[in-house]
Scaffold this motif. Structure first.
Motif, PDB file in Angstrom:
ATOM      1  N   LEU A 171       0.819  -1.206   0.000  1.00 34.90           N
ATOM      2  CA  LEU A 171       0.000   0.000   0.000  1.00 34.90           C
ATOM      3  C   LEU A 171       0.859   1.264   0.000  1.00 34.90           C
ATOM      4  CD1 LEU A 171      -2.860  -1.046   2.464  1.00 34.90           C
ATOM      5  CD2 LEU A 171      -2.900  -0.992  -0.033  1.00 34.90           C
ATOM      6  N   PHE A 172       1.915   1.253   0.795  1.00 30.12           N
ATOM      7  CA  PHE A 172       2.816   2.409   0.819  1.00 30.12           C
ATOM      8  C   PHE A 172       3.507   2.571  -0.535  1.00 30.12           C
ATOM      9  CE2 PHE A 172       6.982   4.388   1.707  1.00 30.12           C
ATOM     10  CZ  PHE A 172       6.530   5.606   2.216  1.00 30.12           C
ATOM     11  N   GLY A 173       3.894   1.445  -1.129  1.00 37.91           N
ATOM     12  CA  GLY A 173       4.521   1.494  -2.450  1.00 37.91           C
ATOM     13  C   GLY A 173       3.578   2.062  -3.500  1.00 37.91           C
ATOM     14  N   LEU A 174       2.301   1.689  -3.417  1.00 38.08           N
ATOM     15  CA  LEU A 174       1.309   2.197  -4.364  1.00 38.08           C
ATOM     16  C   LEU A 174       1.173   3.722  -4.237  1.00 38.08           C
ATOM     17  CD1 LEU A 174      -0.886   1.531  -6.473  1.00 38.08           C
ATOM     18  CD2 LEU A 174      -2.492   1.258  -4.575  1.00 38.08           C
ATOM     19  N   VAL A 175       1.114   4.199  -3.007  1.00 36.50           N
ATOM     20  CA  VAL A 175       1.021   5.646  -2.765  1.00 36.50           C
ATOM     21  C   VAL A 175       2.263   6.365  -3.288  1.00 36.50           C
ATOM     22  CG1 VAL A 175       0.951   7.406  -0.947  1.00 36.50           C
ATOM     23  CG2 VAL A 175      -0.531   5.405  -0.791  1.00 36.50           C
ATOM     24  N   MET A 176       3.438   5.778  -3.054  1.00 35.10           N
ATOM     25  CA  MET A 176       4.679   6.418  -3.486  1.00 35.10           C
ATOM     26  C   MET A 176       4.836   6.380  -5.010  1.00 35.10           C
ATOM     27  SD  MET A 176       5.912   7.866  -0.980  1.00 35.10           S
ATOM     28  CE  MET A 176       7.196   8.556  -2.022  1.00 35.10           C
ATOM     29  N   VAL A 177       4.347   5.323  -5.651  1.00 34.18           N
ATOM     30  CA  VAL A 177       4.365   5.280  -7.115  1.00 34.18           C
ATOM     31  C   VAL A 177       3.518   6.418  -7.666  1.00 34.18           C
ATOM     32  CG1 VAL A 177       3.528   3.990  -9.129  1.00 34.18           C
ATOM     33  CG2 VAL A 177       4.897   2.832  -7.391  1.00 34.18           C
ATOM     34  N   TYR A 178       2.366   6.663  -7.051  1.00 33.15           N
ATOM     35  CA  TYR A 178       1.508   7.777  -7.483  1.00 33.15           C
ATOM     36  C   TYR A 178       2.233   9.111  -7.325  1.00 33.15           C
ATOM     37  CZ  TYR A 178      -2.405  11.040  -7.661  1.00 33.15           C
ATOM     38  OH  TYR A 178      -3.223  12.089  -7.982  1.00 33.15           O
ATOM     39  N   SER A 179       2.841   9.322  -6.169  1.00 28.09           N
ATOM     40  CA  SER A 179       3.528  10.585  -5.898  1.00 28.09           C
ATOM     41  C   SER A 179       4.736  10.774  -6.805  1.00 28.09           C
ATOM     42  CB  SER A 179       3.964  10.646  -4.432  1.00 28.09           C
ATOM     43  OG  SER A 179       4.723  11.810  -4.173  1.00 28.09           O
ATOM     44  N   ALA A 180       5.548   9.715  -6.943  1.00 26.57           N
ATOM     45  CA  ALA A 180       6.806   9.829  -7.685  1.00 26.57           C
ATOM     46  C   ALA A 180       6.601   9.914  -9.191  1.00 26.57           C
ATOM     47  CB  ALA A 180       7.707   8.646  -7.355  1.00 26.57           C
ATOM     48  N   SER A 181       5.492   9.366  -9.703  1.00 28.00           N
ATOM     49  CA  SER A 181       5.294   9.285 -11.154  1.00 28.00           C
ATOM     50  C   SER A 181       4.386  10.364 -11.713  1.00 28.00           C
ATOM     51  CB  SER A 181       4.709   7.914 -11.513  1.00 28.00           C
ATOM     52  OG  SER A 181       3.388   7.790 -10.993  1.00 28.00           O
ATOM     53  N   LEU A 182       3.864  11.240 -10.869  1.00 29.48           N
ATOM     54  CA  LEU A 182       2.927  12.274 -11.316  1.00 29.48           C
ATOM     55  C   LEU A 182       3.452  13.067 -12.510  1.00 29.48           C
ATOM     56  CD1 LEU A 182       1.457  13.829  -8.034  1.00 29.48           C
ATOM     57  CD2 LEU A 182       0.163  12.893  -9.946  1.00 29.48           C
ATOM     58  N   VAL A 183       4.632  13.618 -12.355  1.00 37.97           N
ATOM     59  CA  VAL A 183       5.190  14.493 -13.380  1.00 37.97           C
ATOM     60  C   VAL A 183       5.536  13.714 -14.638  1.00 37.97           C
ATOM     61  CG1 VAL A 183       7.039  16.126 -13.908  1.00 37.97           C
ATOM     62  CG2 VAL A 183       6.062  16.045 -11.608  1.00 37.97           C
ATOM     63  N   VAL A 184       6.116  12.531 -14.470  1.00 37.00           N
ATOM     64  CA  VAL A 184       6.476  11.694 -15.612  1.00 37.00           C
ATOM     65  C   VAL A 184       5.226  11.334 -16.407  1.00 37.00           C
ATOM     66  CG1 VAL A 184       7.546   9.535 -16.346  1.00 37.00           C
ATOM     67  CG2 VAL A 184       8.464  10.770 -14.382  1.00 37.00           C
ATOM     68  N   ALA A 185       4.150  10.985 -15.702  1.00 36.74           N
ATOM     69  CA  ALA A 185       2.894  10.622 -16.364  1.00 36.74           C
ATOM     70  C   ALA A 185       2.315  11.801 -17.139  1.00 36.74           C
ATOM     71  CB  ALA A 185       1.888  10.128 -15.323  1.00 36.74           C
ATOM     72  N   VAL A 186       2.378  12.982 -16.559  1.00 34.98           N
ATOM     73  CA  VAL A 186       1.855  14.178 -17.225  1.00 34.98           C
ATOM     74  C   VAL A 186       2.664  14.486 -18.484  1.00 34.98           C
ATOM     75  CG1 VAL A 186       1.636  16.690 -17.027  1.00 34.98           C
ATOM     76  CG2 VAL A 186       0.839  15.217 -15.174  1.00 34.98           C
ATOM     77  N   MET A 187       3.972  14.359 -18.404  1.00 34.51           N
ATOM     78  CA  MET A 187       4.851  14.706 -19.520  1.00 34.51           C
ATOM     79  C   MET A 187       4.753  13.706 -20.667  1.00 34.51           C
ATOM     80  SD  MET A 187       8.220  15.869 -17.340  1.00 34.51           S
ATOM     81  CE  MET A 187       9.269  15.996 -18.788  1.00 34.51           C
ATOM     82  N   ILE A 188       4.630  12.424 -20.351  1.00 36.81           N
ATOM     83  CA  ILE A 188       4.698  11.385 -21.380  1.00 36.81           C
ATOM     84  C   ILE A 188       3.315  10.959 -21.863  1.00 36.81           C
ATOM     85  CG2 ILE A 188       5.509   9.053 -21.907  1.00 36.81           C
ATOM     86  CD1 ILE A 188       7.747   9.457 -19.925  1.00 36.81           C
ATOM     87  N   TYR A 189       2.351  10.880 -20.952  1.00 33.42           N
ATOM     88  CA  TYR A 189       1.050  10.289 -21.289  1.00 33.42           C
ATOM     89  C   TYR A 189      -0.083  11.314 -21.281  1.00 33.42           C
ATOM     90  CZ  TYR A 189       3.535   5.907 -20.849  1.00 33.42           C
ATOM     91  OH  TYR A 189       4.427   4.883 -21.022  1.00 33.42           O
TER      92      TYR A 189
END
Length: 378
Positions: free
Chosen positions: A10-28
């Motif tokens: 669960l913590f990993g899922l939350v951190m994936v969301y936080s850490a990937s926000l910008v990458v997701a916006v830029m690429i997808y």
């Protein structure tokens, strides 16, 4: 162990969301939850695999030994020929529209293979040519197929895990010393004559990052900045600056740096403590198991999680070259998560088996023989 595992997921899922926000916006195209949604689906599928594995007797995997190792060799050859290339490496294949990294599942196959072989060879484990050399050659072939992809990170994980299993198999120390020497010689040959320029640059980036801060040392320097900014208590959830295009792969290889920036040293220590707890519990399960195969299987799974954690953290702090190894249960990656959850299901079944054996032994010890009852009455 189950509670700790769920917390990490669960913590990993939350951190994936936080850490990937910008990458997701830029690429997808502004799909801010792209990686989060994929990781959530991976967790659901991996959890189902975990539940099924919990109820399959661990002895079942002994029967799959030959099939698992032969399939691993075949699939690794297939990856080299037909694999999808990304980041200058052919590591992925497409299965039913999904991208899968077979080398992640090969890690578990090697553990099952070595646990089976060494449990069978206990009577002559001291004989190097008969008891040790054959499985070592098989593992060397697998390592070679992974290195030429090239995927040096996965090969490191398999090599260290195999070394620990060989160490615990009961072989003679001089044979272990010979294998260690051969391994170091081969490693030296690889870095001097086989390694690509990109792999060599990763070594320079790890140990001399400030010589080329805009290229080879770029990732590590930004990882340092993330840890330094986070300090002891962190900047707060979602407040990482390095994930805004400064730190490459913030949701995979360097997710621990984002954790350090947002939750500080306290957050990093908490995550490592929980992973350390799983490794220690797994080793205890292996020590308590009366079956040699089960014991080596548990030790191998624990070593896999511990080795992968060590390498991931080592990369983030400059102790090791960048390898692309994920942080167990935390980093984004469906193939890695599936393999690790399957391994954890096997470990849980081993734990349940140990408890059942202890209860039966305790029950047997509490039974008073009939002749003692007769003697007492007389």
């Amino acid at each position: 162990m189950l509670i700790v595992l769920v917390w990490l997921l669960l913590f990993g899922l939350v951190m994936v969301y936080s850490a990937s926000l910008v990458v997701a916006v830029m690429i997808y195209d502004y799909q801010i939850d792209f990686f989060y949604a994929k990781q959530l689906r991976s967790i659901i599928v991996a959890s189902l695999v975990f539940i099924v594995a919990c109820f399959i007797p661990y002895s079942f995997y002994r029967k799959l030994n030959k099939l698992a190792i032969l399939s691993s060799i075949v699939i690794l050859i297939y990856v080299l020929v037909k694999g999808t290339t990304a980041n200058n490496a052919s590591q992925w294949i497409s299965v039913f529209g999904m991208t899968v990294q077979p080398s992640e599942l090969v890690k578990l196959s090697v553990i099952i293979y070595l646990a089976t072989i060494f449990s069978k060879k206990q009577k002559y484990i001291g004989n190097f040519s008969r008891g040790v050399a054959p499985p070592v050659i098989i593992v060397a072939v697998i390592l070679g197929l992974i290195i030429v992809q090239p995927d040096f990170g996965t090969s490191m994980v398999i090599a260290f895990t195999s070394f620990i299993l060989i160490l615990c198999s009961g072989m003679k120390l001089r044979h272990l010393a010979i294998l260690s020497l051969i391994g170091m010689v081969l490693l030296g040959i690889f870095f001097n004559f086989v390694a690509t320029n990109e792999q060599k640059s990763r070594i320079n980036g790890a140990y001399q990052p400030f010589e080329d801060p805009s290229d080879d040392g770029y990732q590590l320097i930004n990882s340092y900045l993330a840890f330094a900014t986070g300090g002891v208590t962190g900047q707060g959830f979602g407040e990482s600056i390095q994930k805004f295009g400064y730190l490459p792969e913030p949701h995979t290889d360097f997710i621990i740096a984002v954790i350090g920036e947002e939750f500080g040293l306290i957050g990093v220590f908490m995550v490592l403590s929980l992973l350390f707890f799983i490794v220690i519990r797994g080793l205890l399960i292996g020590i308590r198991c009366q079956d040699t195969f089960g014991s080596l299987l548990a030790i191998g799974i624990s070593s896999l999680i511990g080795t992968q954690t060590f390498i991931n953290i080592g990369v983030a702090i400059g102790l090791l070259p960048i390898t692309g190894v994920t942080l167990p249960f935390i980093s984004y990656g469906g193939s890695s998560l599936l393999s690790l959850m399957l391994a954890m299901g096997i470990l849980m079944n081993l734990s349940a088996h140990n408890k059942m054996e202890m209860k039966q032994k305790k029950k047997h010890d509490n039974v008073v023989p009939l002749h003692k009852h007769i003697s007492h009455s007389q």
